[in-house]
Motif scaffolding. Structure first.
Motif, PDB file in Angstrom:
ATOM      1  N   GLY B 199       0.830  -1.190   0.000  1.00 20.50           N
ATOM      2  CA  GLY B 199       0.000   0.000   0.000  1.00 20.50           C
ATOM      3  C   GLY B 199       0.866   1.242   0.000  1.00 20.50           C
ATOM      4  N   HIS B 200       0.282   2.323  -0.444  1.00 22.10           N
ATOM      5  CA  HIS B 200       0.974   3.606  -0.459  1.00 22.10           C
ATOM      6  C   HIS B 200       1.217   4.048   0.988  1.00 22.10           C
ATOM      7  CE1 HIS B 200       1.728   7.802  -1.258  1.00 22.10           C
ATOM      8  NE2 HIS B 200       1.771   7.524  -2.557  1.00 22.10           N
ATOM      9  N   ALA B 201       2.474   4.373   1.310  1.00 19.32           N
ATOM     10  CA  ALA B 201       2.830   4.652   2.708  1.00 19.32           C
ATOM     11  C   ALA B 201       1.989   5.793   3.288  1.00 19.32           C
ATOM     12  CB  ALA B 201       4.310   4.977   2.807  1.00 19.32           C
ATOM     13  N   ARG B 202       1.759   6.836   2.484  1.00 16.44           N
ATOM     14  CA  ARG B 202       1.017   7.968   3.038  1.00 16.44           C
ATOM     15  C   ARG B 202      -0.444   7.576   3.300  1.00 16.44           C
ATOM     16  NH1 ARG B 202       1.236  11.949  -0.973  1.00 16.44           N
ATOM     17  NH2 ARG B 202      -0.889  11.347  -1.472  1.00 16.44           N
ATOM     18  N   GLN B 203      -1.013   6.771   2.387  1.00 14.00           N
ATOM     19  CA  GLN B 203      -2.393   6.333   2.600  1.00 14.00           C
ATOM     20  C   GLN B 203      -2.493   5.453   3.845  1.00 14.00           C
ATOM     21  OE1 GLN B 203      -3.774   8.615   0.743  1.00 14.00           O
ATOM     22  NE2 GLN B 203      -5.401   7.177   0.243  1.00 14.00           N
ATOM     23  N   ILE B 204      -1.509   4.599   4.027  1.00 16.10           N
ATOM     24  CA  ILE B 204      -1.502   3.749   5.217  1.00 16.10           C
ATOM     25  C   ILE B 204      -1.419   4.615   6.470  1.00 16.10           C
ATOM     26  CG2 ILE B 204      -0.102   2.058   6.494  1.00 16.10           C
ATOM     27  CD1 ILE B 204       0.425   0.656   3.870  1.00 16.10           C
ATOM     28  N   GLY B 205      -0.582   5.640   6.403  1.00 12.96           N
ATOM     29  CA  GLY B 205      -0.449   6.559   7.528  1.00 12.96           C
ATOM     30  C   GLY B 205      -1.775   7.238   7.847  1.00 12.96           C
ATOM     31  N   THR B 206      -2.462   7.696   6.801  1.00  9.44           N
ATOM     32  CA  THR B 206      -3.757   8.355   7.001  1.00  9.44           C
ATOM     33  C   THR B 206      -4.757   7.376   7.612  1.00  9.44           C
ATOM     34  OG1 THR B 206      -3.263   9.528   4.961  1.00  9.44           O
ATOM     35  CG2 THR B 206      -5.472   9.791   5.848  1.00  9.44           C
ATOM     36  N   ALA B 207      -4.734   6.138   7.126  1.00 10.00           N
ATOM     37  CA  ALA B 207      -5.660   5.130   7.650  1.00 10.00           C
ATOM     38  C   ALA B 207      -5.364   4.857   9.125  1.00 10.00           C
ATOM     39  CB  ALA B 207      -5.552   3.843   6.836  1.00 10.00           C
ATOM     40  N   VAL B 208      -4.101   4.713   9.441  1.00 10.59           N
ATOM     41  CA  VAL B 208      -3.734   4.409  10.830  1.00 10.59           C
ATOM     42  C   VAL B 208      -4.164   5.537  11.761  1.00 10.59           C
ATOM     43  CG1 VAL B 208      -1.753   4.162  12.381  1.00 10.59           C
ATOM     44  CG2 VAL B 208      -1.865   2.828  10.275  1.00 10.59           C
ATOM     45  N   LYS B 209      -3.994   6.755  11.293  1.00 13.92           N
ATOM     46  CA  LYS B 209      -4.388   7.896  12.121  1.00 13.92           C
ATOM     47  C   LYS B 209      -5.896   7.831  12.391  1.00 13.92           C
ATOM     48  CE  LYS B 209      -3.758  12.929  12.253  1.00 13.92           C
ATOM     49  NZ  LYS B 209      -5.102  13.416  11.878  1.00 13.92           N
ATOM     50  N   ALA B 210      -6.661   7.567  11.349  1.00 14.88           N
ATOM     51  CA  ALA B 210      -8.112   7.479  11.513  1.00 14.88           C
ATOM     52  C   ALA B 210      -8.474   6.336  12.459  1.00 14.88           C
ATOM     53  CB  ALA B 210      -8.772   7.278  10.152  1.00 14.88           C
ATOM     54  N   ILE B 211      -7.746   5.236  12.355  1.00 17.02           N
ATOM     55  CA  ILE B 211      -8.034   4.081  13.211  1.00 17.02           C
ATOM     56  C   ILE B 211      -7.717   4.425  14.671  1.00 17.02           C
ATOM     57  CG2 ILE B 211      -7.341   1.706  13.745  1.00 17.02           C
ATOM     58  CD1 ILE B 211      -6.840   1.424  10.634  1.00 17.02           C
ATOM     59  N   ASN B 212      -6.575   5.042  14.897  1.00 18.19           N
ATOM     60  CA  ASN B 212      -6.216   5.409  16.268  1.00 18.19           C
ATOM     61  C   ASN B 212      -7.225   6.370  16.889  1.00 18.19           C
ATOM     62  OD1 ASN B 212      -3.970   3.798  16.265  1.00 18.19           O
ATOM     63  ND2 ASN B 212      -2.555   5.438  15.686  1.00 18.19           N
ATOM     64  N   GLU B 213      -7.821   7.197  16.039  1.00 17.96           N
ATOM     65  CA  GLU B 213      -8.767   8.192  16.557  1.00 17.96           C
ATOM     66  C   GLU B 213     -10.179   7.625  16.721  1.00 17.96           C
ATOM     67  OE1 GLU B 213      -8.426  11.280  13.664  1.00 17.96           O
ATOM     68  OE2 GLU B 213      -6.527  12.020  14.493  1.00 17.96           O
ATOM     69  N   ALA B 214     -10.444   6.489  16.095  1.00 14.87           N
ATOM     70  CA  ALA B 214     -11.822   5.988  16.061  1.00 14.87           C
ATOM     71  C   ALA B 214     -12.270   5.503  17.434  1.00 14.87           C
ATOM     72  CB  ALA B 214     -11.935   4.864  15.039  1.00 14.87           C
ATOM     73  N   LYS B 215     -13.519   5.840  17.756  1.00 15.33           N
ATOM     74  CA  LYS B 215     -14.087   5.363  19.018  1.00 15.33           C
ATOM     75  C   LYS B 215     -14.869   4.071  18.797  1.00 15.33           C
ATOM     76  CE  LYS B 215     -13.879   9.407  21.705  1.00 15.33           C
ATOM     77  NZ  LYS B 215     -12.882   9.965  20.815  1.00 15.33           N
ATOM     78  N   ARG B 216     -15.485   3.970  17.616  1.00 14.84           N
ATOM     79  CA  ARG B 216     -16.337   2.807  17.349  1.00 14.84           C
ATOM     80  C   ARG B 216     -15.981   2.187  15.993  1.00 14.84           C
ATOM     81  NH1 ARG B 216     -20.822   5.566  16.464  1.00 14.84           N
ATOM     82  NH2 ARG B 216     -19.971   7.533  17.084  1.00 14.84           N
ATOM     83  N   PRO B 217     -14.783   1.670  15.851  1.00 16.00           N
ATOM     84  CA  PRO B 217     -14.389   1.116  14.555  1.00 16.00           C
ATOM     85  C   PRO B 217     -14.880  -0.327  14.360  1.00 16.00           C
ATOM     86  CG  PRO B 217     -12.557   0.971  16.077  1.00 16.00           C
ATOM     87  CD  PRO B 217     -13.696   1.599  16.850  1.00 16.00           C
ATOM     88  N   VAL B 218     -15.045  -0.708  13.111  1.00 12.38           N
ATOM     89  CA  VAL B 218     -15.375  -2.099  12.778  1.00 12.38           C
ATOM     90  C   VAL B 218     -14.504  -2.518  11.590  1.00 12.38           C
ATOM     91  CG1 VAL B 218     -17.125  -3.655  11.817  1.00 12.38           C
ATOM     92  CG2 VAL B 218     -17.771  -2.025  13.570  1.00 12.38           C
TER      93      VAL B 218
END
Ligand SMILES: Cc1ncc(C[n+]2csc(CCOP(=O)(O)OP(=O)(O)O)c2C)c(N)n1
Lengths: 164, 572
Positions: B199-218
């Motif tokens: 995967g594109h490193a920057r996209q992975i970074g953006t995804a990880v940030k969103a995941i870390n911030e998520a309160k109710r992820p699935v």
């Protein structure tokens, strides 16, 4: 919105059928399609004009790119492109109307390629809008038959700083 | 002719095309294949006579194609099937389309009439490449002896590279006879066939940030996770990030369903807790799934509160059905591993409590009190007696959904079903293919009577090759799923949805298999015990409640949380 897609494909049997079949199977509408050889004998270029919103056209582009025999796909939207159609059109033209007709043809940068007693065949190339305008102009005289290629297009080279 | 040219030519081995075909299969480590004879493949079959390949003859080319498909699904290797021209090739089509929809790596070989006869409506001529173009990842007809070997190499490469799929090679009979070169093997370069694994490193970074911030992820995972061998990566990632996992039908087994973080299957007949979780989540992380309409329900209201991360190898899957906020094009395993390195643990206590309460309130249910045999109870008993270890194949219909709901899978490639195309008749040939792939496993076809009817002739194949597969028939005397829709949406007018069935147990005996008929609830455990202990193929015909329905159900056009059938048992 009208998009011009340009696909470089392997020059092999069945590729055009594959591309056309994909459009039909996925219910994408083709406005026009033009195929021809390129400078590389192993490759052909297919230029396809599609009308659809950006999301649909993005799907079209991805689905085209997915076909194994498709080497490269470009969407010219937002680019400075030269897009041209070619048309042959046969128009009724009695001798008395010839001068008038000739003037029109000249205005449109057309060329007479056949002529008979009450008839001229004109070759005309240009952007689609010009072709459409010429058709409208000919209509009152009586169009006998016409044939058009699909649009072909090429992006202009981005001008480098030194050129400016 | 110049000297150097002569040398180059003599360095390349030439063999009859039929032998080149066999050599190419061996070069790609094919040890098992499936197929059926016919005039224009006789040269090839002649060379197979001496080849070290375990060759399985089905009773119908469709069966052979499903067998190769399931063989591939069970192993991850490329399945191989061969058929003759014309009717042989057209009989492959259902199998090819099935493999295409579920992204199975397959190489299908069809014979073709002589090149000089093509286009003349010759005997048994069909435009096989034309017919199969939309249902294969790629296909090719070989009209030049110099291209035969390369066609095979490219077919194997394309079938298993990137998003897998079936590739068909159409080989005219004269090509099988002609002397064909086998050039030395080189790395395959196909212009325009590029696959992005990382995967594109920057996209992975953006995804990880969103995941870390998520309160109710699935995590919403699909068949791509199984195909890419991402089972372990998924477990590691879900554990480290602490996120619940729901699976599509195609992904069952990707995550261990016995774990509390498993939300089981989502979608039209998915669990209430999975559907509620998706509808309430603030981040939906989709991995190797494609937002199929059977999963999403009404698209406009799917996961309405969520940002969407979509990880997929196939760029055309991304933003096809839903708008994706954070796309990551790449291989599921590689991207999950990369994300696992960066993601941080979050307790998400409230979210997991909410999920636990949905789970407690809405488990998959049915009426356990009645005297009739409930189909779900058969599957539960099967799960109990096999310790959840069996490899399960299915047909298509209600039984398929119950097999998804009531058997709990814990490993990838444990559940083999036709998800995308929904091909009735897939179950039995699939079980045969899977058993050949995994001889040490207990392989069970959970089937419906109508689905089974479509390909039951393959029982004869199972008997011939002594493959002790087990058909667990949930016989409701109806095309059950169709009947359910007629009950719910057509005022219970059961138009043409029942068949007169044979006595399946006696039919099985006639084939040389074991037949068991079960009519009473109390006979079920003993019947399953017998079925599991038989060393021959066996058909256990369970006469189940004819009008049982699959619940819950999201009716077509409704949103995922608008499920019917949740309170049926509370009302009763
Ligand atoms: C080849 C094929 N034809 C038709 C259908 C449509 N269809 C879906 S489910 C179903 C009924 C299946 O009946 P059965 O196999 O007895 O399973 P049940 O639903 O009763 O468990 C039908 C006809 C299909 N999926 N596949």
């Amino acid at each position: 919105m009208k998009h011009i897609l340009s696909a470089l494909v392997l020059n092999k049997p069945g590729v055009l059928a594959h591309v056309a079949g994909m459009f039909a199977a996925r219910a994408f509408n083709i406005d026009s399609l033009a195929v021809g050889r390129t400078d590389d004998p192993s490759l052909s270029r297919i230029t396809i004009v599609v009308i659809g919103d950006d999301r649909v056209v993005e799907q079209v582009r991805k689905q085209l790119a997915k076909i194994v025999a498709v080497v490269k796909v470009q969407d010219f939207i937002g680019q400075d492109v030269v897009a041209r159609d070619l048309m042959l059109i046969g128009v009724t033209c009695v001798p008395e109307k010839r001068p008038e007709m000739m003037a029109l043809i000249e205005m449109f940068n057309g060329k007479v390629v056949d002529i008979a007693q009450k008839y001229v065949m004109v070759e005309i190339a240009g952007p689609e809008s010009k072709i459409e305008a010429f058709i409208d102009t000919c209509r009152p005289y009586g169009i006998k038959s016409m044939v058009r290629t699909g649009t072909v297009a090429m992006a202009r080279r981005a001008r480098s700083k030194t050129e400016l | 002719m110049s000297q150097s040219l002569t040398n180059a030519q003599s360095a390349t081995v030439h063999k009859p095309g039929s032998q080149v075909m066999v050599d190419m299969l061996l070069e790609h480590n094919v040890d098992t294949m499936f197929g059926y004879l016919g005039g224009v493949v006789l040269p090839f079959f002649d060379k197979l006579y001496d080849a070290p390949i375990n060759f399985i003859i089905p009773r119908h080319e469709q069966g052979g194609c499903h067998m190769a498909d399931a063989y591939a699904r069970a192993t991850g290797k490329v399945g191989v099937v061969v058929a003759t021209s014309g009717p042989g090739a057209t009989n492959l089509t259902t199998g090819l389309a099935t493999a295409m929809m579920d992204s199975t790596p397959l190489v299908a070989i069809s014979g073709q009439v002589r090149t000089d006869l093509i286009g003349n409506d010759a005997f048994q001529e069909a435009d096989t490449t034309g017919i199969t173009r939309p249902i294969t990842k790629h296909n090719v007809i070989v009209k030049n002896p110099n291209e035969l070997a390369q066609a095979f190499r490219e077919a194997f490469y394309i079938a298993q590279t990137g998003r897998p799929g079936p590739v068909l090679i159409d080989v005219p009979v004269d090509m099988q006879i002609a002397q064909c070169p086998i050039p030395p093997k080189e790395k395959i370069e196909l212009p325009g066939f590029r696959v992005r694994h990382q995967g594109h490193a920057r996209q992975i970074g953006t995804a990880v940030k969103a995941i870390n911030e998520a309160k109710r992820p699935v995590l919403y995972v699909g068949g791509g996770v199984i195909i890419s061998g991402a089972g372990q990566a998924l477990r590691d990632f879900a554990k480290k990030a602490n996120i619940p996992v729901t699976m599509t039908l195609m992904a069952l087994g990707a995550y261990d369903q016995t774990r509390p973080e498993s939300l089981d299957m989502l979608g039209m007949h998915g669990s209430a807790y999975a559907n509620y979780a998706v509808q309430n989540c603030d981040l939906l992380i989709s991995v190797g799934a494609r937002f199929d309409d059977r999963v999403t329900g009404a698209l406009t209201n799917f996961a309405p509160h969520a940002r969407v991360v979509h990880i997929d190898l196939d760029p055309s899957s991304i933003s096809k059905n839903v708008n994706v906020d954070i796309p990551v094009v790449g291989d599921a395993r590689q991207v999950l591993e990369a994300m696992a390195n960066e993601v941080e643990y979050r307790p998400r206590k409230d979210w997991f409590e909410q999920i636990a309460s949905w789970k407690a309130r809405h488990p998959f249910q049915y009426d356990r009190q009645t005297d009739v045999i409930k189909p779900q109870s058969v599957i539960e008993e099967l799960h109990r007696q096999t310790g959840g270890e069996a490899l399960i194949c299915t047909g298509v219909g209600q039984h398929q959904m119950w097999a998804a709901q009531f058997y709990k899978y814990h490993r990838p490639r444990q559940f083999i079903t036709s998800g995308g195309l929904g091909t009735m008749g897939f179950g039995l040939p699939a079980a045969i293919g899977a058993k050949l792939a995994c001889p040490d496993q207990t392989v069970i076809d959970i089937d419906g009577d109508s689905s089974f009817n479509m390909t039951l002739t393959e029982l004869s194949t199972a008997v011939m090759y002594e493959l002790p597969i087990k058909v667990c028939l949930l016989n409701n005397g109806f095309m059950g799923m169709v009947r359910q829709w007629q009950e719910l949406f057509y005022g219970r007018r059961y138009s043409k949805s029942s068949l007169k069935n044979p006595d399946f147990a006696r039919l099985a005996e006639a084939f040389g298999a074991v037949g068991i008929s079960v009519h009473k609830k109390e006979q079920v455990p003993a019947a399953i015990e017998q079925m599991l202990s038989e060393t021959r193929p066996v058909v256990a015909d369970f006469h189940v409640d004819p009008e049982e329905n699959v619940w819950p159900m999201v009716p077509a056009g409704k949103s995922l949380h608008e499920m019917d059938g949740l309170d049926i048992f509370e009302m009763a």
